[in-house]
Design an enzyme around this catalytic site. Structure first.
Site: not given
Ligand code: UD1
Ligand code: MG
Length: 455
Positions: A16, A365
């Site tokens: 299920r 960065y």
């Protein structure tokens, strides 16, 4: 005292779930259900943990690397009694055996310790729960004196028995000696043609054992998962319990229904956590830490007084006291920020060690870099740490000022107190206190006609 052995049933298919993943590997709070059960077995000091697997057995084993586990293969799923029987050869005769289920992940160690504690030659421990809707479960039968006499499965129950609301959780504890006597005697002449573990209750009663019944503090502790709706219900219950714990320990949560802890979160006092924050792995928050909305924080230590603004993603980092992060910052693994640092919006850091008081406030960065104290990194600064093959280091010593839109081509060192002019591409080291400017010189051409628009 007899050694405690845990048998975990996990051989069923779980059809299920509608999934290629074996059911017991579906996660609650970021961990497979089976791993929760194994952890609990360890917590209560199990001398042996025997997991019965069948459907997806290889997958389940591979996803569960540990050398304290015994795997038992049940080739055909002939019932819960048959499943436990497969583990019998591994169980010492004098053991107390606790039967758990791989798809019942959230039973607490306290509940199980109490249950296993009652086991001896004359006593079997049974965990039951009383449900408003007992549909589908085995019902607990009691005699006029209230003593448990048997369990009857829903499919074998009479209409009168179906009215009983006390049900079998499946979890029980009994001596290995008794199991070795009774399991081989089970029959499968019942509505499902299965060997029911539940039939040992009537056997125990007929042998004069006392059935000692316990109930969990909360029905969710014994809730099994058959489909993804139940999986989501258990997840919410788990998260609500975590939220309550955090509030008890001194965190203010903007909304206890909108926090997710998928791992181990430890906190100091006077923490503020806004909505939709996700914690993963091991996270430690010092006192007075404040976390804005929509942050994801994984495997990170954040020291006291630090403020994480909205929409920041922090992974594998250390954030110093009173640091200010975000909004929209991304700290990647190996980021170590000292006290009073600032990492602002649209800044990404990776393997970056940043000294006290340094600032990387906008659009940068910084990777494979070491920054000293009081360094100021201007907007749009990029460490060019990768040449396509290898990674290189950038070092900015104490008090360096990097002008906006600078590329620092690593390996490169900018010594203490040096200044980089805006828009520079720095490819060579800069000495202390120098100014480096590396960009085309500006030319102004007077009276320059713009090109006319083509017809
Ligand atoms: C079982 C109990 C029932 C109880 C209910 C609680 C029996 C006969 N019935 O019913 O009284 O109310 O759990 O949820 O025990 N499994 C195996 N091998 C097998 C069969 C099952 O490993 O051959 C595992 C399944 O993967 C599952 C668990 O045992 O995790 C329970 O099996 P399931 O078929 O779901 O039993 P229920 O019918 O729910
Ligand atoms: Mg079931």
């Amino acid at each position: 005292m007899s050694p405690l052995h845990v048998v975990i049933l996990a051989a069923g298919q779980g059809s299920r779930m509608k999934s290629a993943l074996p059911k017991v590997l579906h996660s609650v709070a970021g961990r497979p259900m089976l791993h929760h059960v194994i952890d609990t077995a360890r917590q209560i000091g199990a001398a042996g943990i025997h997991t019965v697997i069948g459907h997806g057995a290889d997958h389940v084993r591979a996803a569960t690397p540990a050398n304290d586990l015994d795997w038992v293969l049940q080739e055909q799923q002939l019932g819960t009694g048959h499943a436990v029987a497969q583990a019998l050869p591994q169980l010492p005769d004098n053991a107390a055996v606790l039967v758990l289920y791989g798809d019942v992940p959230l039973t607490t160690a306290d509940t199980l310790r109490d249950l296993a504690g009652v086991v001896d030659q004359d006593t079997l421990g049974l965990l039951t729960v009383t449900l408003d809707n007992p549909d589908g479960y085995g019902r607990i039968l009691r005699d006029a004196a209230g003593k448990v006499t048997a369990i009857v499965e829903q499919k074998d129950a009479s209409e009168a028995q179906k009215q009983i609301h006390e049900v079998n959780t499946g979890i029980l504890a009994v001596s290995a000696g008794h199991l070795k006597e009774w399991l081989p005697a089970l029959s499968n002449s019942n509505a499902q043609g299965e060997y029911y573990l539940t039939d040992i209750i009537a056997m125990a009663v007929s042998h004069g054992l006392d059935i000692s019944v316990a109930q969990p503090g909360d029905a969710f502790e014994v809730q099994g998962v058959n489909n993804r709706i139940q999986l989501a219900q258990l997840e919410r219950w788990f998260q609500r319990r975590e939220a309550d714990r955090l509030m008890t320990e001194g965190a203010t949560l903007a909304d206890p229904a909108r926090i997710d802890v998928r791992g181990e979160l430890t906190i100091g006092s006077d923490i503020l956590i806004d909505v939709n924050v996700v914690f993963e792995g091991r996270v430690e928050l010092g006192s007075r830490v404040s976390i804005g909305p929509n942050c994801v924080i994984r495997d990170t230590r954040i020291a006291e007084g630090a403020v994480i603004h909205a929409n920041s993603v922090i992974d594998g980092a250390e954030v110093g006291s009173d640091a200010q992060i975000g909004p929209f910052a991304r700290l990647r693994p190996g980021t170590r920020l000292a006290a009073n640092t600032k990492v602002g919006n649209f800044v990404e850091t990776k393997k970056a060690v940043v000294g006290e008081g340094s600032k990387i406030n906008h659009l940068s960065y910084v990777g494979d870099a070491t920054l000293g104290r009081d360094v100021n990194v201007g907007a749009g600064t990029i460490t060019c740490n990768y040449d396509g093959v290898n990674k290189f280091q950038t070092v900015l010593e104490d008090g360096v000022f990097v002008g906006s839109n600078t590329s620092l081509v690593a390996p490169v060192t900018v010594a203490a107190g040096a200044t980089i002019g805006a828009g520079s591409t720095i490819t060579r080291d800069v000495a202390a206190e120098e100014l480096a400017v590396a960009r085309g010189r500006q030319r102004n051409i007077p009276d320059w006609p713009r090109p006319p628009k083509a017809e």
